[in-house]
Design an enzyme around this catalytic site. Structure first.
Site, mmCIF file in Angstrom:
data_model
loop_
_atom_site.group_PDB
_atom_site.id
_atom_site.type_symbol
_atom_site.label_atom_id
_atom_site.label_comp_id
_atom_site.label_asym_id
_atom_site.label_seq_id
_atom_site.Cartn_x
_atom_site.Cartn_y
_atom_site.Cartn_z
ATOM 1 C CG ASP A 127 -2.068 0.965 1.084
ATOM 2 O OD1 ASP A 127 -2.544 1.160 -0.050
ATOM 3 O OD2 ASP A 127 -2.520 1.509 2.107
ATOM 4 C CE1 TYR A 129 -0.751 8.708 4.052
ATOM 5 C CE2 TYR A 129 1.336 9.896 4.027
ATOM 6 C CZ TYR A 129 0.060 9.719 4.533
ATOM 7 O OH TYR A 129 -0.412 10.554 5.524
ATOM 8 C CG HIS A 134 -4.920 10.657 2.914
ATOM 9 N ND1 HIS A 134 -5.950 10.579 3.819
ATOM 10 C CD2 HIS A 134 -4.005 9.731 3.313
ATOM 11 C CE1 HIS A 134 -5.692 9.649 4.717
ATOM 12 N NE2 HIS A 134 -4.508 9.124 4.436
ATOM 13 N NE ARG A 143 4.368 15.776 10.345
ATOM 14 C CZ ARG A 143 3.740 14.637 10.076
ATOM 15 N NH1 ARG A 143 3.561 13.759 11.040
ATOM 16 N NH2 ARG A 143 3.305 14.374 8.856
ATOM 17 C CD GLU A 199 -6.557 4.296 4.741
ATOM 18 O OE1 GLU A 199 -6.031 4.924 5.665
ATOM 19 O OE2 GLU A 199 -5.929 3.517 3.979
ATOM 20 C CD GLU A 201 -5.571 2.605 -0.211
ATOM 21 O OE1 GLU A 201 -4.766 2.027 -0.984
ATOM 22 O OE2 GLU A 201 -5.457 2.588 1.028
ATOM 23 C CE1 TYR A 244 2.813 7.369 13.061
ATOM 24 C CE2 TYR A 244 1.341 7.266 14.953
ATOM 25 C CZ TYR A 244 2.162 7.992 14.108
ATOM 26 O OH TYR A 244 2.351 9.331 14.316
ATOM 27 C CE LYS A 253 -3.382 2.057 7.092
ATOM 28 N NZ LYS A 253 -4.539 2.343 6.230
ATOM 29 C CB THR A 358 -6.427 7.675 1.619
ATOM 30 O OG1 THR A 358 -6.394 6.593 2.548
ATOM 31 C CG2 THR A 358 -7.788 8.340 1.666
#
EC number: 3.7.1.2
Length: 425
Positions: A127, A129, A134, A143, A199, A201, A244, A253, A358
């Site tokens: 997967d 990113y 997203h 952040r 999500e 995708e 994580y 997941k 996503t």
């Protein structure tokens, strides 16, 4: 490249394969189906039917027959895009020319009469990113002043997921359990996820692979992609938030990933190619191994809907949660994803599945998960029937849809990717 199989004037003699169908004769996606107590076997979607490829084996190239007697499509996909084009041309002929109707029609089975399965034996699932909107939206929650990490615009970020828990559309989503630590708690606890999410995708199915130690040049990368599907990489956000760091997602997941059952081939998508959107001014150029002239994306429209138990009981329409386009969401192209995956000599294999991550657009109408829509649960949203949601509740059903439209081409669809949440066992 387009050819006569994409001709908008082509009309199939199969009922329900006309305009408005996800599966006109210009599409011809591949899948694996079974009838009640029957064996799994390959088929092609056409209108409201499935054409049994094993049943018409005598009308196809003799070299293909063994592949179409298999319960998965790995062997067929390993033949590459040349064989895909040849099959597509033959199927187009069989399904539009009345001369073949008497031989082919007995091998049509109603889609409502079968069960669909994951089309390949998935050896590996990765997967990525690559949805930059997203990444920005989620990054801002943690952040605010620096939502993207320094590597994001240089390297396509990805992680290896769990292949054994990939299921075809329609599989129930058992609410996962795991460790979670609310901010106010001193220690973690174990229990059902309270922040279950979907999500949106796209998935890429690998056709021909590469040998261990060999790389895939970016100019050749698309020839390794057999086709596309929808992918819902369900996520337990509370479990993910606790586990994580430092190695990334794990139990948050790997409990389930849902795919739409049809492989929409790269050949079917040819009329919907478009230039990859330009990077924002000031962004770094990709490193040389990720650069290519004429890199393309696809004009794929995406939609997510939610149906709750209360809506279902009232006979109400589902709530549209998201509408957007894939090209507007992806910072890295399909070719760059595949090339980067193999850039260290990693061997991709036929039937491997690669997710985009996503896909969210820059506007609120196209957000790809509830973590973004509800801003991490801080802003529950109204469903219009007296209910609100921040994350998914038991009984909620998520449906992903995708389709392609372009001037001078026939609309084609991906079908549905459906999952309904049920309580933890």
């Amino acid at each position: 490249m387009t050819d006569n199989t994409h001709d908008p004037k082509l009309v199939s003699w199969v009922a329900g394969a006309g305009p408005g169908s996800d599966f006109p004769v210009q599409n011809l996606p591949l899948g694996i189906f079974s009838e009640a107590k029957g064996k799994r076997r390959p088929g092609v979607a056409i209108g409201d039917y499935i054409l049994d490829l094993n049943g018409i084996a005598d009308l196809l190239d003799e070299e293909w027959r063994e592949d179409f007697a298999q319960p998965v499509l790995n062997a067929w996909l390993s033949r590459g895009n040349g064989a895909q084009r040849d099959l597509r041309a033959r199927l187009s002929e069989l399904l539009t020319d009345e001369r073949y109707r008497d031989d082919v029609e007995p091998q049509l089975i109603g889609q409502s009469e079968v069960r669909m399965h994951v089309p390949c034996l998935v050896g590996d699932y990765t997967d990525f990113y690559v949805g930059i909107n997203h990444a920005m939206n989620v990054g801002r929650q943690f952040r605010p002043d620096n939502p993207l990490l320094p590597n994001y615009k240089y390297v396509p970020i990805g992680y290896h997921g769990r292949a054994s828990s990939i299921r075809a559309s329609g599989e129930d989503v058992v609410r996962p359990c795991g460790q979670r630590k609310p901010p106010e708690a001193e220690a973690p606890e174990y229990g059902p996820s309270r922040r279950l999410d979907y999500e949106l995708e796209l998935g890429m199915w690998i056709g021909q692979g590469n040998a261990l130690g060999e790389r895939i040049p970016v100019r050749d990368a698309e020839s390794h992609i057999a086709g596309w599907c929808l992918l819902n990489d369900w996520s337990a956000r509370d479990i993910q938030g606790w586990e994580y760091q430092p190695l990334g997602p794990f139990l948050a997941k790997n409990f389930l990933s849902t795919v739409s059952p049809w492989i929409v081939t790269s050949e079917a998508l040819a009329p919907f190619r478009m230039p990859v959107p330009a990077r924002p001014e000031g962004d770094p150029e990709p490193l040389p191994y990720l650069q290519t002239d004429g890199d393309t994306a696809f004009a794929i429209q995406l939609e997510v809907t939610l149906m709750t138990e209360r809506m279902r009981a009232a006979g109400a329409a589902p709530k549209v949660l998201s509408r957007g386009t894939a090209a507007a969401a992806m910072y890295w192209s399909a070719a760059q994803i595949v090339t980067h995956h193999a850039s260290n000599g990693c061997n991709l294999q036929p039937g491997d599945l690669i997710g985009t991550g996503t896909l969210s657009t820059a506007s609120d109408e196209g957000l790809g998960c509830l973590l973004e829509i509800s801003e991490g649960g801080k802003r529950p949203f109204d469903l219009g029937n007296g209910e609100t949601r921040s994350f998914l509740e038991d009984g909620d059903e998520i449906v992903l849809r995708a389709w392609c439209e372009a001037e001078g081409a026939v609309r084609i669809g991906f079908g549905e990717c459906v999952g309904r949440v049920i309580p933890s066992r």
